[in-house]
Design a protein around this motif. Structure first.
Motif, PDB file in Angstrom:
ATOM      1  N   GLU A 181     -41.111  46.736  19.672  1.00 42.60           N
ATOM      2  CA  GLU A 181     -40.268  46.622  20.858  1.00 42.60           C
ATOM      3  C   GLU A 181     -39.371  45.391  20.764  1.00 42.60           C
ATOM      4  N   ILE A 182     -39.907  44.313  20.191  1.00 40.09           N
ATOM      5  CA  ILE A 182     -39.091  43.116  19.982  1.00 40.09           C
ATOM      6  C   ILE A 182     -37.879  43.462  19.120  1.00 40.09           C
ATOM      7  N   CYS A 183     -38.125  44.179  18.017  1.00 35.85           N
ATOM      8  CA  CYS A 183     -37.029  44.578  17.129  1.00 35.85           C
ATOM      9  C   CYS A 183     -36.035  45.486  17.857  1.00 35.85           C
ATOM     10  N   ASP A 184     -36.555  46.415  18.633  1.00 39.68           N
ATOM     11  CA  ASP A 184     -35.678  47.355  19.355  1.00 39.68           C
ATOM     12  C   ASP A 184     -34.773  46.632  20.345  1.00 39.68           C
ATOM     13  N   ILE A 185     -35.324  45.643  21.041  1.00 39.72           N
ATOM     14  CA  ILE A 185     -34.524  44.899  22.026  1.00 39.72           C
ATOM     15  C   ILE A 185     -33.382  44.161  21.328  1.00 39.72           C
ATOM     16  N   ILE A 244     -41.839  47.904  10.333  1.00 38.39           N
ATOM     17  CA  ILE A 244     -41.887  47.318  11.674  1.00 38.39           C
ATOM     18  C   ILE A 244     -40.514  47.360  12.339  1.00 38.39           C
ATOM     19  N   GLY A 245     -39.454  47.225  11.530  1.00 35.17           N
ATOM     20  CA  GLY A 245     -38.117  47.324  12.105  1.00 35.17           C
ATOM     21  C   GLY A 245     -37.215  46.141  11.845  1.00 35.17           C
ATOM     22  N   SER A 246     -37.648  45.179  10.996  1.00 33.41           N
ATOM     23  CA  SER A 246     -36.785  44.035  10.721  1.00 33.41           C
ATOM     24  C   SER A 246     -35.740  44.412   9.669  1.00 33.41           C
ATOM     25  N   ASP A 247     -34.712  43.587   9.575  1.00 32.75           N
ATOM     26  CA  ASP A 247     -33.589  43.865   8.680  1.00 32.75           C
ATOM     27  C   ASP A 247     -33.610  43.020   7.418  1.00 32.75           C
TER      28      ASP A 247
END
Length: 965
Positions: free
Chosen positions: A669-673, A700-703
């Motif tokens: 959710e942190i990444c999505d925000i 997890i969603g980091s770049d």
């Protein structure tokens, strides 16, 4: 005798590296799992790691292989490198590492497994070696103050530019001058740094420097093409314009040449590589950096200073501790949080071993060989670009490509990037045959020259290659340490005497949270000193580095699989350098999208100090995000601040598991925000040891992330460096990875610029991580993560009830580290976290990470490599210390007359005829029975940091000061 028969599989398990790397046996793991309330490692993962981020497929690294097989296979790869005699120069030369230093320092775990000397009482050996390095730097540069090393020459030059901007009186200027005879890789790194800071870079002839309105300038001495010239007038003219002048100098040339400090330079920097450190395809090498005492508060990196201990004896520690060694977040001078300690130590030992006369002999021999070749070439009709030189001559030639090609075919690499000329640089490995081979190459086989005739001619006519007014007249290395240990016996004993003062991983567990002090297996270390890896110049033709390229490509593929990213850059040569490179990629990506205005970086309050410092390095504005009472990122605050800065949001920097040692449930959710509001997510790789094989940053969603190869992937810490911080990125960031001016690293834009001096960073230590991953295999890597978490939860649960474990995640679990809170005990007893840390020295342990990320706490990371017996010994020590605190708390012990307040205790204390303390000597020195079996004695008592900072001395004290005490 048992008649039991074993299967072949069971018999082969003696070579199972996974079993060697992981400390606890299967039966011990079962016992520990039972204690913490988990049925299996898999059950522990299910209890601990959020289901939404757990990997569903195994890693694709492959099966584990034995040590012997991995070494044999890598040897075959290494032999694909072509090791020509290198005459390329450009700041990198071949060298002879004295065998006594090779075996007893570089190959010795007593030196390479030690940590940064944050606990100086048990680090006096490497601190003395670093102080010697500083003294060496001061002597050769002619300046007053030196640091304990930086990452490489180009990085040091970029740091000099930052220092110049901070201290220059020409406040309105925004331009920096770089002479056109500075090494191209140095200019490349400076341009990248200047671009991030918004500085203009002016490149021109050194004599034109003062014609420009600049806050500072960088000159090279000798120049990259070899010329030796007096810089005094240029420096004076720049000073008249209120500019700060830095000089990049060749360390060996300074043995014979007038120092830049005598010419008026404000900063002198360079590489200490040729003082006994192999080229290693680019690193790691220690840079030296010296400046004026007036600029000490702006000096980047670490400084070793002389203070005193509680017995009044001289004692060493890192000085000015509020600075880079404890990163000052966004107010930091730079993001440097590591050094090249192991390599600086090697260079300092090289100087100690050879002494001033030995160094003069080496330097003079190098210069004489250059003179001999120059004499032959001039007599044969060649024109030289310069009439002065130290070790490098530049020869004007008609058909450069053909000459370079023929030379390579004959096993010689010449410098080829100069217009209509080739560069030829000599070093201490150069032989008479090398000189004759070069003469044969350039003059043809019928030249008629001999070494003896050329030498006689130079002797008769006299050498003018070193201008008479630039020959050094000031003495060097007059301190006793450089004049005492010139036989191998003396040198061996000196190195051993220092090693014995330091606690390293070969003594006991080092449970530093966030620093992952795990096994650095011997099999992983062996390839580092193979000549196939060590003797290759970083700018050798790529076709001569097929072995390196194959290894780097395979290692990159493994790391891409492990991280879930799409591309990898090996160039950053420290974790902080990786952060910097990753943020540059983000910044350039936004610019490519027409959103270069995005300049806000969201960072949780718990973040590593390098995070905000790195953000500052790329001119990002830091906005701090709160953490909740459980230590997690406060989602509401994150969402609120992301929305507030939405139009300007560049990125967020997070650590996972969190710096508090917890798998945050809301990480996706942190990444999505962040993505929702147009930002990118940078994930700090410090805690990757809790992800490998279990989850991944990409999933997890980091770049983008940097990977601390000196943590998770087993490159040892070396007493405070080397490090290695390659970055992984998602596909959209790949075009913005660093490139290199000299060697195109491919898959990226040539205009991106470099962040490190060498194209592939500290390439010679990559075999360590390569060997680790190959020997562990997919399943072994995953098991390492699982056992790291098991060990951490075992320690946390064992200490619970004695200390408060500050943060826990789901099902009351910690990740791979835990934080114990000493603040309530401090309030009740007056015993500080410092007292606990020093008392642990008496128990034979290095203290865990102190007061980070929360003041008044200890962060413990046992890693997967520690066996249950060692964990239990540490737990026994911590419980014993808690019982000692209770005695102070209850009044049984006086607030100052107790073993905690007086720790650590030295042999001098125990042997003191005037022992007058209320507790007995045995309790002081042998608080538990296990200590008596393998006692490590701190060599000094507790050090007075305040005294050291108020009386700053960063050079070697007179030996009499030790004798008097």
């Amino acid at each position: 005798m048992s008649n039991e028969l074993y299967s072949l599989t069971q018999l082969e398990q003696t070579e199972d590296f996974v079993r060697r790397h992981i400390g606890p046996s299967e039966s011990e793991m079962a016992e520990m799992l039972s204690f913490i309330g988990a049925d299996s490692l898999d059950d522990l993962m299910k209890q601990t790691v959020p289901a939404g981020i757990r990997l569903t497929e195994a890693l694709k690294v492959g099966e584990s292989v034995t040590e012997s097989q991995a070494l044999a296979d890598l040897k075959q790869v290494a032999q694909k490198n072509t090791i020509n005699r290198s005459f390329i120069g450009m700041g990198y030369t071949d060298t002879l590492t004295p065998n006594v230093i090779l075996r007893n320092v570089l190959e010795n775990p007593g030196w390479y497994t030690a940590y940064t000397p944050y606990q100086p009482e048990i680090a006096q050996g490497r601190l003395e070696a670093l102080l010697n390095f500083q003294q060496l730097t001061i002597d050769l540069t002619g300046l007053e103050l030196a640091s304990a090393s930086l990452l490489d020459e180009a990085t040091a030059a970029a740091e000099a530019m930052g220092l110049a901007k901070r201290v220059s009186k020409n406040k309105k200027a925004n331009a920096y001058f770089v002479a056109d005879d500075v090494h191209p890789q140095t200019l490349d790194v400076i341009k990248t740094r200047a671009d991030m800071f918004g500085f203009d870079v002016i490149v021109g002839q050194e004599t034109e420097a003062a014609e420009h309105d600049v806050f500072g300038a960088l000159l090279q001495y000798p120049g990259t093409s070899g010329e030796v010239k007096d810089l005094t007038a240029t420096i004076e003219a720049l000073h008249n314009n209120k500019a700060i002048v830095a000089v990049a100098a060749d360390i060996m040339s300074l043995v014979l040449l007038k120092s830049p400090g005598e010419m008026g330079a404000d900063v002198v920097l360079g590489s200490a590589q040729r003082f006994g450190v192999p080229m290693g395809y680019g690193g790691p090498h220690a840079a030296f950096f010296a400046t004026r005492d007036a600029y000490k508060r702006s000096l980047p990196g670490r400084i070793i200073g002389v203070s005193k201990d509680t017995r009044g004896r001289p004692a060493l520690r890192m000085a000015l501790q509020t600075r880079e060694q404890h990163i000052r977040r966004e107010k930091a001078n730079s993001n440097i949080c590591t050094a090249q300690v192991l390599l600086a130590n090697m260079a300092s030992f090289y100087a100690v071993y050879h002494g001033p006369e030995g160094l003069k002999t080496i330097a003079s021999r190098i210069n004489r060989f250059a003179d001999l070749l120059a004499t032959a070439l001039v007599r044969h009709g060649y024109a030289l670009k310069h009439s002065s030189w130290f070790d490098t001559i530049t020869v004007l030639v008609d058909d450069k490509p053909s000459l370079v090609k023929v030379a390579a075919e004959k096993g010689m690499n010449l410098r080829s990037d100069l217009d209509d000329a080739v560069g030829i640089t000599f070093d201490e490995t150069t032989t008479r045959k090398d000189v004759m081979d070069l003469i044969d190459l350039l003059c043809g086989p019928e030249h008629g020259f001999t070494i003896e005739l050329l030498d006689a001619e130079v002797t008769t006519q006299g050498s003018t290659s070193l201008p008479a007014d630039l020959v050094r007249t000031t003495p060097i290395l007059t301190h006793e340490v450089f004049n005492s240990y010139h036989s191998e016996t003396e040198m061996l004993r000196y190195i051993k005497s220092l090693e014995d003062k330091d606690l390293a991983l070969n003594h006991s567990m080092i449970s530093l949270g966030s620093c992952t002090m795990k096994l650095n297996a011997t099999a992983e270390m062996i390839p580092v000193t193979w000549p196939e890896f060590g003797k290759l110049h970083p700018f050798a033709p790529v076709e001569q580095a097929k072995g390196y390229q194959e290894m780097i490509e395979e290692l990159s593929d493994w790391l891409i699989d492990i991280t879930g990213y799409d591309a990898m850059s090996m160039q950053p040569n420290s974790g902080a350098q990786g952060e910097y490179a990753g943020l540059i990629a983000i910044k350039r990506y936004h610019e490519s999208c027409g959103e270069g205005h995005r300049n806000v970086c969201l960072i949780p309050s718990s973040a590593h100090g390098t995070n905000p410092a790195s953000a500052q390095m790329v001119s990002l504005k830091v906005v701090v995000v709160d953490c909740d009472k459980d230590g997690n990122v406060d989602l509401a605050d994150l969402r609120k601040k992301a929305e507030e800065v939405a139009d300007n949001l560049s990125c967020a920097m997070i650590t996972y598991p969190s710096t508090h040692g917890v798998y945050e449930e809301t990480v996706k959710e942190i990444c999505d925000i962040v993505h929702q509001y147009g930002g990118q997510v940078y994930m700090d790789g410090a805690n990757m040891n809790a992800q490998v094989g279990v989850t991944s940053p990409g999933l997890i969603g980091s770049d983008v992330s940097h990977l601390n190869l000196h943590k998770t992937f087993c490159i040892p810490h070396g007493g405070g460096g080397p490090g290695m911080g390659p970055i992984g990125v998602k596909k959209h960031l790949e075009p913005f990875l660093p490139n290199h001016q000299v060697i195109d690293t491919a898959n990226t834009s040539q205009g991106n610029g470099a962040v490190s001096a060498a194209p592939w960073g500290s390439a010679s230590i990559l075999p360590i991580s390569y060997m680790y991953i190959r020997m562990m295999g997919s399943e072994g890597l995953k098991k390492a993560t699982e056992v790291a978490m098991l060990n951490a939860n075992y320690v946390a649960n064992k200490l619970d009830g004695h200390y408060e474990v500050l943060y826990r995640g789901r099902n009351n679990r910690v990740a791979h580290e835990c934080i114990i809170d000493l603040r309530p005990l401090k309030e009740a007893s007056g015993v500080t976290e410092m007292d606990v840390a020093k008392r642990l020295n008496d128990y034979g342990f290095h203290a865990p990470t102190m007061s980070f990320p929360v003041a008044g706490t200890l962060m413990i990371e046992p890693t997967e490599s520690e066996a249950k017996a060692e964990l239990d010994r540490f737990i026994e020590a911590m419980i014993g210390i808690r019982e000692e605190i209770a005695k102070v708390e209850s009044g049984d012990w006086d607030a100052t007359d107790n073993p905690l307040h007086n720790a650590p205790h030295t042999l001098d204390d125990i042997c003191d005829n005037d022992w007058s303390r209320s507790y007995d000597r045995k309790l002081a020195a042998y608080p538990v029975e296990a200590v008596a079996r393998n006692k490590f004695w701190p060599s000094v008592n507790r050090i007075d940091d305040v005294y050291g900072d108020r009386n700053l001395v960063c050079s070697c004290p007179d030996m009499d000061s030790y004798r008097e005490e």
